[in-house]
Design a protein around this motif. Structure first.
Motif, mmCIF file in Angstrom:
data_model
loop_
_atom_site.group_PDB
_atom_site.id
_atom_site.type_symbol
_atom_site.label_atom_id
_atom_site.label_comp_id
_atom_site.label_asym_id
_atom_site.label_seq_id
_atom_site.Cartn_x
_atom_site.Cartn_y
_atom_site.Cartn_z
ATOM 1 N N LEU A 355 0.834 -1.206 0.000
ATOM 2 C CA LEU A 355 0.000 0.000 0.000
ATOM 3 C C LEU A 355 0.869 1.257 0.000
ATOM 4 O O LEU A 355 0.622 2.203 -0.765
ATOM 5 N N ASP A 356 1.902 1.269 0.824
ATOM 6 C CA ASP A 356 2.781 2.430 0.879
ATOM 7 C C ASP A 356 3.604 2.568 -0.395
ATOM 8 O O ASP A 356 3.745 3.671 -0.942
ATOM 9 N N GLU A 357 4.146 1.456 -0.888
ATOM 10 C CA GLU A 357 4.965 1.510 -2.099
ATOM 11 C C GLU A 357 4.133 1.992 -3.295
ATOM 12 O O GLU A 357 4.621 2.732 -4.150
ATOM 13 N N TYR A 358 2.873 1.573 -3.341
ATOM 14 C CA TYR A 358 1.991 2.013 -4.421
ATOM 15 C C TYR A 358 1.816 3.531 -4.392
ATOM 16 O O TYR A 358 1.891 4.203 -5.431
ATOM 17 N N GLU A 359 1.616 4.097 -3.214
ATOM 18 C CA GLU A 359 1.451 5.551 -3.125
ATOM 19 C C GLU A 359 2.739 6.265 -3.483
ATOM 20 O O GLU A 359 2.708 7.308 -4.159
ATOM 21 N N ARG A 360 3.875 5.726 -3.072
ATOM 22 C CA ARG A 360 5.152 6.365 -3.386
ATOM 23 C C ARG A 360 5.358 6.460 -4.892
ATOM 24 O O ARG A 360 5.936 7.430 -5.375
ATOM 25 N N TRP A 361 4.881 5.479 -5.627
ATOM 26 C CA TRP A 361 5.035 5.494 -7.080
ATOM 27 C C TRP A 361 3.980 6.332 -7.771
ATOM 28 O O TRP A 361 4.275 7.047 -8.720
ATOM 29 N N ARG A 447 4.934 6.269 7.965
ATOM 30 C CA ARG A 447 4.910 7.282 6.895
ATOM 31 C C ARG A 447 3.474 7.628 6.501
ATOM 32 O O ARG A 447 3.122 8.804 6.359
ATOM 33 N N MET A 448 2.650 6.598 6.323
ATOM 34 C CA MET A 448 1.264 6.849 5.927
ATOM 35 C C MET A 448 0.486 7.545 7.033
ATOM 36 O O MET A 448 -0.343 8.426 6.765
ATOM 37 N N ALA A 449 0.750 7.177 8.279
ATOM 38 C CA ALA A 449 0.054 7.817 9.397
ATOM 39 C C ALA A 449 0.389 9.302 9.484
ATOM 40 O O ALA A 449 -0.475 10.145 9.758
ATOM 41 N N ASN A 454 -3.191 11.745 9.387
ATOM 42 C CA ASN A 454 -3.219 12.815 10.389
ATOM 43 C C ASN A 454 -3.095 12.266 11.802
ATOM 44 O O ASN A 454 -3.831 12.641 12.706
ATOM 45 N N ASP A 455 -2.127 11.382 12.005
ATOM 46 C CA ASP A 455 -1.943 10.766 13.314
ATOM 47 C C ASP A 455 -0.447 10.668 13.620
ATOM 48 O O ASP A 455 0.144 9.580 13.605
ATOM 49 N N PRO A 456 0.188 11.795 13.934
ATOM 50 C CA PRO A 456 1.637 11.776 14.181
ATOM 51 C C PRO A 456 2.025 10.953 15.402
ATOM 52 O O PRO A 456 3.130 10.394 15.440
ATOM 53 N N GLN A 457 1.151 10.869 16.400
ATOM 54 C CA GLN A 457 1.485 10.068 17.582
ATOM 55 C C GLN A 457 1.591 8.585 17.227
ATOM 56 O O GLN A 457 2.488 7.881 17.699
ATOM 57 N N TYR A 458 0.672 8.131 16.404
ATOM 58 C CA TYR A 458 0.719 6.744 15.939
ATOM 59 C C TYR A 458 1.990 6.510 15.127
ATOM 60 O O TYR A 458 2.661 5.483 15.264
ATOM 61 N N ALA A 459 2.350 7.489 14.287
ATOM 62 C CA ALA A 459 3.566 7.385 13.486
ATOM 63 C C ALA A 459 4.798 7.277 14.385
ATOM 64 O O ALA A 459 5.687 6.439 14.142
#
Length: 680
Positions: A355-361, A447-449, A454-459
């Motif tokens: 999911l993350d790699e797909y968004e990066r591309w 990274r996605m969080a 919008n969840d920097p604490q989770y990140a």
């Protein structure tokens, strides 16, 4: 095992011998299959009571084949007066055109016989023969044969029709043929398969592409699929051939899901013509820089079928991504747990990675936002149900003691995980590469969080957990006296000390301590693991090593593609190139189509890669391998709105250029050339 020929289109495929005949086999699933059911188990052609022999086969295209046949055994003195051309194609139905040619100057008569049978076996029943519990019927109609199987609501049917008049009996069709001098006779046989649903209609009629699978439509669809991919120009013939073959096979392996009517990638022919979590995700990672449009349906389907309850029979747990989805009789009657089955511990972190790699591309933040809850549930599973012993590692042990998978990592055969002396460890087990996947998933989740949820604490929490996992892993899995990472931990936390290809996946994930990366690379390219054709699954001095053992000594192309990617990430460009060269060199001996696996014999010993006897071919993540190797050699990496291109082309491969690479940057071109010995 006889040499077999296959044709396929999506989830329908046919496997026959080299003369086009189908005979029931316990060694390999010969027959006509659709959605895990065998609709033809016998399809034998005879001329005047005699079986035919192949002169030549035209199987250049995945969905149609032609056989050129003669009676008698072909030899140097062959002087036959008759030949047969057998032309077949798969689309909405299986169609075969039989043409008998009279090469003599006299009128001749022939008896053409096609023996037909359908056992409606579930794919799981092929090797484990079982007594069918349903009811078979055979009905003779005018120039048609209707074979039916019913078991309660499970209803399948095969209908065979002929364009020429035939004497139809319960075992097949017979044609009395009279052909003039140098003339020919033709009939067209149409085999329709029916998968009845609750409403008494074929469930596939409700799919978007129903009724459009003519040969012309399939040809146009495959051409469009290949045309949409970047254009490769290169001096390396094996790379050019493998790239072209891969695109064609990937096009053929797509199918429409009965559940949602979306196009998905089947894992491989013949055993795995369905959705697999691990295989589909890794294939998606391989093809992402080339065909990003095929990724969203896979992610969406996996998220839609994500585990939501505890089900011991299916190894299902909340947040877990499926292993395998089946549509056949044994799954429908819960004789197998594959409806779907969740017996893989690595597909869940791999889902987050994709999911993350797909968004990066692609820059498709909408899909990342849409699948936020699924990604969070997957990350939660890693730390809860995935951590069976509460040690901070990802473990597996099946909940289904009767027919669940023992090993739930990518090496999932029973003997794949062993100590160096060959002993098998206890359960639960924590294989090394799964810890790398979990580490990578946490960083990507962070990274996605931070950017989209919008969840920097989770990140922050995920990044902290990833750092702790990396430190813990490098302490517990590293074997100081052997200077490599253990294959796994057993239930007591004791390292399973076999030297395996899994350590290459650790480089891909980034969990390897920088100070140890060079030693890992040395092992991967050392004589114990590297055969010259690729990295073996198990080193040749280990207790269970077998060069033709499924996961204990064979070379897997997909495995090597991830290893090359990992070496590239840690800066070992020459070593990555060595793997790229070896796998592409091997592809020449398979006509560009890399199989699921091939034998681990030394390159100097055999001088060609030896086939593994029951390897899937085509297989999706093997078809994806040349694409990922191309990414590695050209050094393609997304960075914000730009694509970094940093090529390192192995010596002797010459020039390569990849045009129209799609992504968030639009479309760009990448160029590279071999380095000279001095530059290396």
């Amino acid at each position: 095992m006889k040499e077999l020929v296959s044709i396929l289109d999506g989830n329908t495929f046919l496997v026959s011998d080299r003369r086009g005949d189908i005979e029931p086999s316990l060694d390999f699933p010969t027959g006509l299959f659709a959605f895990d059911t065998r609709f033809l188990s016998s399809w034998l052609l005879m001329l005047d009571g005699e079986r035919l022999h192949a002169l030549s086969i035209d199987d250049a295209e995945s969905y149609r084949t032609r056989y050129f046949l003669v009676p008698g055994e072909p030899n140097h003195f062959l002087d036959t007066k008759v030949s047969v051309i057998r032309s077949r194609a798969i689309g909405d139905s299986f169609d075969e055109e039989l043409t008998v040619l009279n090469h003599s100057g006299q009128e001749m008569t022939f008896t053409v016989r096609v023996e037909i049978g359908a056992d409606f076996a579930d794919l799981f029943e092929i090797k484990d023969t079982q007594r069918k519990q349903g009811h078979h019927t055979v009905r003779i109609e005018q120039d048609a044969l209707r074979l039916t199987y019913r078991r309660e609501a499970f209803h399948r049917e095969t209908v065979v029709r002929s364009s020429a008049p035939a004497a139809v009996d319960k075992m097949g069709m017979t044609f009395s043929v009279r052909i003039g001098p140098h003339g020919e006779w033709t009939t067209r046989l149409k085999v329709s398969t029916v998968i009845y649903g609750a409403r008494g209609e074929d469930v596939r009629t409700r799919l978007p592409l129903a009724g459009s699978r003519s040969t012309t439509a399939i040809q146009a669809e495959h051409a469009e699929f290949v045309t949409n991919a970047p254009k490769l120009g290169c001096d390396c013939e094996p790379l050019a051939g493998a790239y072209r073959r891969s695109l064609e096979d990937l096009a053929a392996l797509r199918y429409e899901s009965i559940a949602l009517g979306v196009r998905l990638m089947a894992a491989g022919l013949p055993w795995f013509m369905t959705l697999f979590g691990r295989d589909s995700i890794i294939t998606s990672l391989q093809v992402l820089p080339f065909l990003p449009e095929i990724i969203p349906p896979t992610l969406t389907m996996l998220a839609g079928l994500q585990g939501h309850r505890l089900d011991d029979f299916r190894d299902e747990e909340p947040g877990k991504i499926l292993h395998e989805l089946r549509y056949g009789e044994t799954a429908g009657f819960e004789e197998q747990p594959h409806s779907p089955y969740y017996g893989s511990a690595d597909s869940t972190p791999l889902f987050v990675i994709l999911l993350d790699e797909y968004e990066r591309w692609t820059g498709d933040r909408q899909l990342v936002e849409q699948l936020e809850s699924a990604a969070r549930a997957a990350l939660a599973w890693i730390d809860t149900y995935g951590d069976l012993l509460g040690t901070g590692y990802l473990w597996y042990q099946t909940r289904n003691s009767r027919n669940g998978l023992e090993n739930q990592c990518w090496k999932d055969s029973w003997d794949a995980i062993s100590y160096s002396d060959g002993r098998l460890p206890s359960f639960p087990r924590a294989t090394c590469e799964m810890q790398g996947y979990a580490y990578d998933a946490k960083l990507r989740g962070a990274r996605m969080a931070r950017l989209f949820w919008n969840d920097p604490q989770y990140a922050d929490r995920l990044e902290r957990e990833a750092a702790e996992l990396k430190e813990r892993f490098n302490r517990d899995f590293w074997l100081p006296e052997k200077e490599y990472y253990a294959l796994a931990l057993d239930s007591d936390g004791t390292p399973v000390d076999a030297l395996s290809s899994n350590i290459g996946h650790l480089l891909w994930s980034g969990i390897v301590d920088e100070s140890r990366a060079a030693r890992v690379a040395e092992h991967l390219l050392g004589p114990r693991l590297f055969s010259g054709w690729g990295v073996r699954t198990l080193a040749d001095d280990q207790g269970r090593y077998n060069p033709i053992g499924y996961h204990v000594g064979t070379v897997w192309p997909f495995d090597n593609s991830l290893i090359a990617w990992g070496l590239w990430k840690y800066g070992f460009r020459q070593e990555a190139g060595q793997i790229c060269e070896s796998i592409l060199a091997a592809s020449r001996y398979f006509a560009g189509r890399l199989p699921e696996a091939f034998a681990g014999y030394e390159r100097s010993l055999t001088e060609y890669p030896v086939q593994y006897p029951t390897a899937c071919s085509p297989q999706a993540w093997s078809a994806g391998t040349p694409l990922l190797l191309l990414r590695v050699m050209l050094g393609l990496e997304p960075e914000g709105e730009h694509l970094i291109i940093d090529p390192y082309v192995p010596h002797g491969m010459g020039r390569m250029e990849l045009l129209d690479i799609p992504g968030r940057w639009g479309r760009v071109d990448a160029l590279g050339r071999s380095r000279t010995r001095e530059e290396e």
